[in-house]
Design a protein around this motif. Structure first.
Motif, PDB file in Angstrom:
ATOM      1  N   LEU A 124       0.804  -1.218   0.000  1.00 30.22           N
ATOM      2  CA  LEU A 124       0.000   0.000   0.000  1.00 30.22           C
ATOM      3  C   LEU A 124       0.838   1.269   0.000  1.00 30.22           C
ATOM      4  N   ARG A 125       2.134   1.154  -0.096  1.00 29.86           N
ATOM      5  CA  ARG A 125       2.985   2.343  -0.076  1.00 29.86           C
ATOM      6  C   ARG A 125       3.354   2.748  -1.500  1.00 29.86           C
ATOM      7  N   ASP A 126       2.660   3.755  -1.988  1.00 24.83           N
ATOM      8  CA  ASP A 126       2.916   4.326  -3.312  1.00 24.83           C
ATOM      9  C   ASP A 126       2.926   3.282  -4.429  1.00 24.83           C
ATOM     10  N   PRO A 127       1.875   2.497  -4.562  1.00 28.18           N
ATOM     11  CA  PRO A 127       1.836   1.520  -5.662  1.00 28.18           C
ATOM     12  C   PRO A 127       1.712   2.214  -7.008  1.00 28.18           C
ATOM     13  N   LYS A 128       2.225   1.572  -8.043  1.00 24.79           N
ATOM     14  CA  LYS A 128       2.130   2.146  -9.386  1.00 24.79           C
ATOM     15  C   LYS A 128       0.708   2.077  -9.925  1.00 24.79           C
ATOM     16  N   ASP A 129      -0.019   1.020  -9.570  1.00 23.95           N
ATOM     17  CA  ASP A 129      -1.386   0.850 -10.063  1.00 23.95           C
ATOM     18  C   ASP A 129      -2.314   0.743  -8.857  1.00 23.95           C
ATOM     19  N   ALA A 130      -2.548   1.880  -8.214  1.00 25.38           N
ATOM     20  CA  ALA A 130      -3.366   1.893  -7.002  1.00 25.38           C
ATOM     21  C   ALA A 130      -4.784   1.378  -7.241  1.00 25.38           C
ATOM     22  N   LEU A 165      -5.079  -3.906   8.436  1.00 29.84           N
ATOM     23  CA  LEU A 165      -4.504  -2.769   7.705  1.00 29.84           C
ATOM     24  C   LEU A 165      -4.811  -1.467   8.437  1.00 29.84           C
ATOM     25  N   ARG A 166      -4.149  -1.311   9.572  1.00 34.87           N
ATOM     26  CA  ARG A 166      -4.399  -0.118  10.390  1.00 34.87           C
ATOM     27  C   ARG A 166      -3.267   0.888  10.309  1.00 34.87           C
ATOM     28  N   ASN A 167      -2.218   0.571   9.568  1.00 39.48           N
ATOM     29  CA  ASN A 167      -1.042   1.442   9.511  1.00 39.48           C
ATOM     30  C   ASN A 167      -1.393   2.762   8.834  1.00 39.48           C
ATOM     31  N   ASN A 168      -1.168   3.872   9.544  1.00 37.97           N
ATOM     32  CA  ASN A 168      -1.507   5.178   8.992  1.00 37.97           C
ATOM     33  C   ASN A 168      -0.390   5.761   8.132  1.00 37.97           C
ATOM     34  N   ASN A 169       0.718   5.051   7.980  1.00 36.35           N
ATOM     35  CA  ASN A 169       1.870   5.600   7.264  1.00 36.35           C
ATOM     36  C   ASN A 169       1.889   5.236   5.788  1.00 36.35           C
ATOM     37  N   PHE A 170       0.982   4.356   5.359  1.00 33.39           N
ATOM     38  CA  PHE A 170       1.020   4.006   3.947  1.00 33.39           C
ATOM     39  C   PHE A 170       0.193   5.010   3.125  1.00 33.39           C
ATOM     40  N   SER A 171       0.467   5.056   1.851  1.00 32.81           N
ATOM     41  CA  SER A 171      -0.258   5.966   0.963  1.00 32.81           C
ATOM     42  C   SER A 171      -0.443   5.311  -0.386  1.00 32.81           C
ATOM     43  N   ILE A 172      -1.680   5.220  -0.833  1.00 35.59           N
ATOM     44  CA  ILE A 172      -1.952   4.621  -2.131  1.00 35.59           C
ATOM     45  C   ILE A 172      -1.951   5.668  -3.239  1.00 35.59           C
ATOM     46  N   TRP A 173      -1.735   6.948  -2.889  1.00 27.59           N
ATOM     47  CA  TRP A 173      -1.947   8.010  -3.867  1.00 27.59           C
ATOM     48  C   TRP A 173      -0.767   8.205  -4.797  1.00 27.59           C
ATOM     49  N   GLY A 174       0.445   8.103  -4.302  1.00 26.65           N
ATOM     50  CA  GLY A 174       1.627   8.174  -5.140  1.00 26.65           C
ATOM     51  C   GLY A 174       1.615   9.371  -6.072  1.00 26.65           C
ATOM     52  N   THR A 175       2.051   9.150  -7.304  1.00 32.59           N
ATOM     53  CA  THR A 175       2.112  10.226  -8.303  1.00 32.59           C
ATOM     54  C   THR A 175       1.209   9.943  -9.500  1.00 32.59           C
ATOM     55  N   GLY A 176       0.327   8.967  -9.350  1.00 32.23           N
ATOM     56  CA  GLY A 176      -0.554   8.608 -10.456  1.00 32.23           C
ATOM     57  C   GLY A 176      -1.773   9.515 -10.539  1.00 32.23           C
ATOM     58  N   ASP A 177      -2.798   9.055 -11.250  1.00 30.62           N
ATOM     59  CA  ASP A 177      -4.020   9.815 -11.471  1.00 30.62           C
ATOM     60  C   ASP A 177      -4.894   9.752 -10.221  1.00 30.62           C
ATOM     61  N   PRO A 178      -5.079  10.862  -9.503  1.00 30.85           N
ATOM     62  CA  PRO A 178      -5.883  10.817  -8.278  1.00 30.85           C
ATOM     63  C   PRO A 178      -7.345  10.491  -8.566  1.00 30.85           C
ATOM     64  N   GLY A 179      -7.833  10.878  -9.752  1.00 32.70           N
ATOM     65  CA  GLY A 179      -9.209  10.560 -10.098  1.00 32.70           C
ATOM     66  C   GLY A 179      -9.449   9.059 -10.178  1.00 32.70           C
ATOM     67  N   ALA A 180      -8.465   8.320 -10.697  1.00 31.20           N
ATOM     68  CA  ALA A 180      -8.597   6.866 -10.796  1.00 31.20           C
ATOM     69  C   ALA A 180      -8.626   6.233  -9.413  1.00 31.20           C
ATOM     70  N   VAL A 181      -7.857   6.798  -8.472  1.00 29.24           N
ATOM     71  CA  VAL A 181      -7.852   6.271  -7.104  1.00 29.24           C
ATOM     72  C   VAL A 181      -9.209   6.494  -6.447  1.00 29.24           C
ATOM     73  N   VAL A 182      -9.757   7.696  -6.593  1.00 32.22           N
ATOM     74  CA  VAL A 182     -11.063   7.994  -5.999  1.00 32.22           C
ATOM     75  C   VAL A 182     -12.134   7.091  -6.599  1.00 32.22           C
ATOM     76  N   GLU A 183     -12.080   6.878  -7.910  1.00 26.73           N
ATOM     77  CA  GLU A 183     -13.055   5.995  -8.552  1.00 26.73           C
ATOM     78  C   GLU A 183     -12.962   4.578  -7.999  1.00 26.73           C
ATOM     79  N   ALA A 184     -11.736   4.101  -7.788  1.00 25.96           N
ATOM     80  CA  ALA A 184     -11.558   2.755  -7.234  1.00 25.96           C
ATOM     81  C   ALA A 184     -12.111   2.680  -5.813  1.00 25.96           C
ATOM     82  N   LEU A 185     -11.903   3.722  -5.017  1.00 27.10           N
ATOM     83  CA  LEU A 185     -12.416   3.735  -3.643  1.00 27.10           C
ATOM     84  C   LEU A 185     -13.943   3.785  -3.636  1.00 27.10           C
TER      85      LEU A 185
END
Length: 315
Positions: free
Chosen positions: A122-128, A146-166
């Motif tokens: 979950l830390r900066d995946p290429k295909d979140a 999965l309670r770790n608050n230090n991971f980030s799925i957002w990385g440098t990819g398309d944030p719109g695609a991440v929101v759609e997946a969520l």
């Protein structure tokens, strides 16, 4: 190779030894050559105690090789102590996620350190989006870790695609997993073509107090596009949030040095000229040419700063 290792191993490990970094760099270089040409020889090289001591320096290269042969990397990790083994296994997990997220999640489910492997993915995946979809297919009890608050799925990819997946995964993700995934930096949203619309979609998933700092986003959005930020803040349903967001926008939209209507680049350059090159999320929202001009403004300020007696440059 044996001769080089023997010579480099003779260097003292005392703090401040000028040869210590040289030795480590040489180990990294040797490993890179061997791993590219002869995996068996690379495995033997990694067995050397001096190399194992510097294993954390090799993790970036191990991640690269894990994309080609994760089983080899995981096999070698078993030779290490607990801390270094965990570090290398996480590197392999992230590499597998970059290649095939569903397969990586299926593999992680079979591991004794399943939760650690899933969190590493979950830390900066290429295909979140693919990873979110794969994790949402897990039984809820397997997501609960999965309670770790230090991971980030957002990385440098398309944030719109991440929101759609969520949005698609809502209702199938555990509260713990969803909370961690929803933690987003304002810089990620500012990369979108319409940051305000994306923030609204995120708020619809998270609720007013989850994942997104409304005031922080309003401030950053105002630096990028004051009028758009003002319109977005004014449309918030919650009165308290609306008032706080509008105050943040107005604060950031105040004219600087009598110059109204400054662009994001102009504001950031002016801040740099005044000694403040902070706000990394704002820098991320600018193109490389604009970032270069900001750095040049900061450098010009440093060069123009008074120098101490003796003509030495500060710092």
């Amino acid at each position: 190779v044996d001769a080089i290792v023997s010579i480099l191993s003779g260097y003292s490990e005392r703090s401040g030894n000028p040869y210590r970094n040289l030795k480590t760099s040489a180990f990294v270089g040797i490993f890179g050559v061997l791993a590219s040409a002869d995996r068996k020889a690379a495995m033997a090289f990694l067995d050397h105690p001096e190399v194992v001591r510097d294993v954390t320096r090799l993790v970036p290269q191990l991640r690269v090789f894990a994309r080609e042969d994760p089983e080899w990397v995981l096999q070698w990790a078993e030779k290490l102590g607990n801390t270094n083994r965990a570090s290398v296994r996480k590197a392999a997990a992230r590499a597998m996620t970059d290649t095939d997220a569903p397969a990586a999640v299926a593999w992680a489910r079979q591991q004794p350190d399943r939760e650690a492997m899933l969190e590493a993915m979950l830390r900066d995946p290429k295909d979140a989006p693919s990873l979110v979809a794969a994790l949402s297919s897990l039984p809820v009890d397997e997501q609960a870790g999965l309670r770790n608050n230090n991971f980030s799925i957002w990385g440098t990819g398309d944030p719109g695609a991440v929101v759609e997946a969520l949005e698609k995964a809502r209702g199938r993700l555990s509260p713990e997993a969803l909370e961690g995934m929803l933690r987003v930096s304002t810089g990620s949203l500012l990369r979108a073509s319409d940051p305000g619309a994306l923030a609204d979609r995120l708020l619809a998933i998270t609720g007013e107090h989850g994942g997104l700092s409304v005031v922080g986003f309003a401030s950053s959005y105002a630096r990028q596009s004051p009028e758009a930020a003002r319109s977005w803040a004014a449309a918030l349903d919650d009165e308290t949030l609306r008032r706080s967001a509008l105050e943040a926008v107005e604060k950031e939209s105040q004219p600087l040095d009598g110059r109204p209507g400054l662009t994001l680049e102009e504001r950031t350059i002016q801040a740099a000229a005044n000694g403040n090159v902070g706000e990394p999320q704002v820098m991320m929202a600018m193109d490389e040419a604009a970032r270069r001009r900001v750095r040049e403004a900061a450098l010009a300020r440093d060069l123009a700063a008074p120098r101490p007696a003796g003509g030495e440059t500060p710092g």
